[in-house]
Design an enzyme around this catalytic site. Structure first.
Site, PDB file in Angstrom:
ATOM      1  N   ALA A  64       0.818  -1.219   0.000  1.00 44.26           N
ATOM      2  CA  ALA A  64       0.000   0.000   0.000  1.00 44.26           C
ATOM      3  C   ALA A  64       0.850   1.267   0.000  1.00 44.26           C
ATOM      4  O   ALA A  64       0.521   2.248  -0.676  1.00 44.26           O
ATOM      5  CB  ALA A  64      -0.941   0.007   1.203  1.00 44.26           C
ATOM      6  N   GLU A  93      11.369  12.779   7.353  1.00 45.31           N
ATOM      7  CA  GLU A  93      11.910  12.841   8.710  1.00 45.31           C
ATOM      8  C   GLU A  93      12.484  11.466   8.989  1.00 45.31           C
ATOM      9  O   GLU A  93      11.741  10.495   9.117  1.00 45.31           O
ATOM     10  CB  GLU A  93      10.814  13.230   9.698  1.00 45.31           C
ATOM     11  CG  GLU A  93      11.365  13.801  10.978  1.00 45.31           C
ATOM     12  CD  GLU A  93      11.267  12.833  12.124  1.00 45.31           C
ATOM     13  OE1 GLU A  93      12.207  12.007  12.237  1.00 45.31           O
ATOM     14  OE2 GLU A  93      10.282  12.875  12.855  1.00 45.31           O
ATOM     15  N   GLU A 120      20.818   3.910  15.242  1.00 43.27           N
ATOM     16  CA  GLU A 120      19.605   4.153  15.997  1.00 43.27           C
ATOM     17  C   GLU A 120      19.000   2.807  16.393  1.00 43.27           C
ATOM     18  O   GLU A 120      18.608   2.016  15.549  1.00 43.27           O
ATOM     19  CB  GLU A 120      18.623   4.952  15.152  1.00 43.27           C
ATOM     20  CG  GLU A 120      17.405   5.344  15.955  1.00 43.27           C
ATOM     21  CD  GLU A 120      16.633   6.479  15.306  1.00 43.27           C
ATOM     22  OE1 GLU A 120      16.832   6.743  14.123  1.00 43.27           O
ATOM     23  OE2 GLU A 120      15.812   7.080  16.016  1.00 43.27           O
TER      24      GLU A 120
END
Lengths: 507, 135
Positions: free
Chosen positions: A224, A263, A403
């Site tokens: 999607a 972002e 991260e």
């Protein structure tokens, strides 16, 4: 202390539907292929609802609805658009506790966070952009006595937005509010880990919006998200996520010659200069809390202060106090308002965090606290809980460079100002940073010298509407949370008008 | 465990491997999506994980490093090449570690092709003997 009843029990503030569809054209629409997937609550690791599994056909249907709605919404007065945004904000406020339970059940976060942060911020965000669009002026320039150039802000039309799972409602609102204020129609895809809370919000606000202005298509990224991001029927794509998908989205955008805002990740340094320990007062306490905020939202924040840099003269004492403070963090039932650390959002997230704890140990980082999966017993045993974890090491270790998106902080020392800035900037990323000092001059200079879009000075993890948010370096493109975001959802129309009857005289 | 071919000039040791489960999954995904490749992602939400894309979907650049490649065909008569890439700036921080692509139960993954199967590719790492890979 309040313990909210778990969904599925009689006293719960929310009863989830067994099945959620797409929200397209102001209606709930079954997926074209008739397929659904399970939404799992990280609180217990058990499925609690089925969600429509969208495909390209569903994206096309949503784009049809959005294109139908966009012209009228784009021409609606800013007064009217602001009224709608303010009405949405009121509904969020009026349903804060119910939405908080939904958010916690979907994402695993400790409920004090959606109660006190995610949802009040979401409501305020709509109000901020309602205000921003009302007060936004066009401009003009008088070229000479008979010619004037007028600049108007016009909406882009139909835009696509892909939302992450760490703050499912708030991150959707960060993107929806400026897009809607600016007069665009939106096709939004929530994260497949946390689709339901946004759909619960749509149940509440769907009728406030004209049909087709906001459309929500659920499903997996590849099925999607990709047809949305690569569609030639959107005029802009906004994405929050990781770097590889960010690059892929820019590649799709380049093919369609449309703008993209991204972002992406971070590895934010939290820098403690030695003068924070000059006195053991309220400010010292605040700085200690600032360290411990690495465990906020289970570390699932792009700006998590996941690298703590402590100046050498206070290294042992400050870190010792910080370990004791972190040790007291209350991990437990996410629906308990006394819980400070809840569940990681998914099983793969849990596994990834544990894999980083493994490589950290192999690299020789010293484990100072935590380091293991937490078994909270009872129904929570199968939930995805990780102990707040503190490692000591050096900045070239992978723990310091990647991260982890978990409650894991990597700590090192620095020797003076230049060393602090050098270590802080030795990273691919530049999303957030923290600077702590009693000396305003040092704090100011460090804030300016760190290459990051948001530097918290003597505080951390505040996200007020109005304060621009976005990345330097590999952390992304564009700014949210501030009226600057309107420009990411607007075209500039220039009318160059002659008020003279005189011919040019060239032909 | 299936070690990749060495693809970095001057090196002699594999940098990346597929676990048995990952190998089986890539073979299965190939039948659905056609030829595949990996690009190791950096940070945020679904990141710090390998993304698996149909070949041609994600464009690598001169600033990516080819860490390794496999031929995942089980039949010797055919070739099913799969490459593993990472940005060179990320490689600067990762180069001392050997990576194994593994599979865990999971929910989502950016646009990586395995998510609808209810699984997620995951990197497991071990330190390389620092002298060897660069020898």
């Amino acid at each position: 202390m309040t313990i909210y009843a778990a969904p599925g029990t009689p006293d719960s503030l929310i009863t989830f539907k067994s099945r959620y569809e797409h929200w397209i054209g102001g209606e709930w629409v079954a997926p074209a292929k008739g397929m659904y997937f399970e939404d799992i609550t990280p609180v217990t690791g058990k499925p609690f609802a089925e969600v429509a599994r969208g495909a390209a056909e569903d994206i096309e249907a949503a784009l049809d609805a959005a294109h139908k709605a966009a012209p009228a919404w784009g021409k609606a007065s800013t007064t009217e658009r602001a009224r709608v945004l303010n009405a949405i904000a009121d509904v969020i406020d009026d349903n804060r506790e119910m939405l908080a339970v939904a958010e916690t059940w979907d994402n695993g976060k400790a409920i004090r966070e959606p109660l006190n942060a995610d949802l009040p911020l979401a409501a305020d965000h709509f109000r901020y952009f309602a205000s921003a669009i009302r007060s936004q002026d066009g401009d003009f320039q008088e070229m000479d006595g008979t010619m004037t150039a007028y600049q108007y802000h016009e909406p882009l039309g139909v835009v696509g937005q892909i939302i992450p799972w760490n703050f499912p409602i708030l991150m959707a609102v960060w993107k929806l509010a400026p897009a809607l204020a600016a007069g665009n129609a939106v096709v939004l895809k929530p994260a497949e880990q946390t689709p339901v809370s946004i759909l619960v919000l749509m149940e509440l606000i769907g009728d406030i919006l004209p049909p087709g202005v906001v459309n929500v298509v659920n499903g997996f990224g590849v099925e999607a998200g990709k047809p949305l991001a690569s569609s030639n029927r959107i005029r802009k794509i906004a994405f929050t996520g990781e770097t590889t998908t960010g690059r892929l989205i820019l590649q799709y955008a380049s093919a369609n010659i449309i703008p993209a805002t991204l972002e992406l990740g971070g590895k934010s340094p939290n820098v403690f200069f030695s003068d924070v320990a000059d006195h053991h007062d309220s400010f010292y306490d605040k700085a200690q809390e600032g360290f411990t905020l690495f465990a906020f939202n289970q570390g699932e924040v792009c700006t998590s202060p996941s690298r703590a840099l402590i100046e050498k003269p206070i290294y042992d004492s400050f870190l010792g106090d910080a370990i004791e403070r972190t040790r007291k963090a209350v991990q437990g039932n996410p629906l308990d308002t006394d819980t400070q650390v809840g569940a990681q959002a998914s099983n793969d997230q849990l596994e990834k965090i544990l894999s980083y704890i493994d490589i950290g140990t192999q690299e020789g980082a010293k484990l100072l606290l935590g380091g293991e999966r937490a078994d909270l017993g009872g129904d929570l045993s199968d939930g995805y809980y990780v102990q707040p974890t503190i490692f000591e090491g050096h900045n070239r270790m992978r723990l310091f460079q990647e991260e982890i998106f978990g409650p894991v902080v990597a700590v090192t020392s620095f020797d003076g100002y230049d060393d602090a800035i050098s270590i802080a900037n030795d990273t691919l990323y530049g999303l957030g940073a923290g600077v702590w000092s009693r000396n305003g001059n040092v704090a100011y200079r460090a804030g300016r010298d760190i290459q990051a879009g948001r530097v918290w000075v003597n505080n951390y993890h505040a996200y007020p509407a109005g304060a621009a948010f976005g990345g330097y370096k590999s952390s992304g493109i564009g700014r949210e949370n501030n009226k600057l975001a309107l420009s990411h959802y607007q075209q500039t129309k220039n009318l160059l008008v002659s008020y003279s009857e005189e011919p040019l005289g060239f032909f | 465990m299936y070690e990749s071919q060495v693809t970095i000039e001057g090196e002699r040791h594999s940098r990346v491997a597929l676990s048995d489960e990952a190998l089986a999954l890539v073979r299965r995904l190939w039948t659905i999506h056609g030829p595949l490749m990996f690009h190791q992602s950096g940070g945020c939400c679904d990141g710090s994980s390998p993304m698996c894309f149909p070949v041609g979907d994600f464009h690598t650049s001169a600033h990516d490093v080819l860490l390794g490649a496999w031929d995942i065909a089980s039949d010797a008569d055919v070739s099913m090449p799969v490459e593993f890439w990472m940005s060179s700036e990320q490689f600067a921080y990762w180069s001392h570690t050997h990576l194994t692509v593994d599979v865990v139960a999971g929910r989502g993954s950016g646009f990586s092709v395995e998510a609808p199967e209810g699984v997620r590719f995951l990197i497991r790492s071990r330190l390389m003997d620092a002298a060897e890979p660069f020898a």
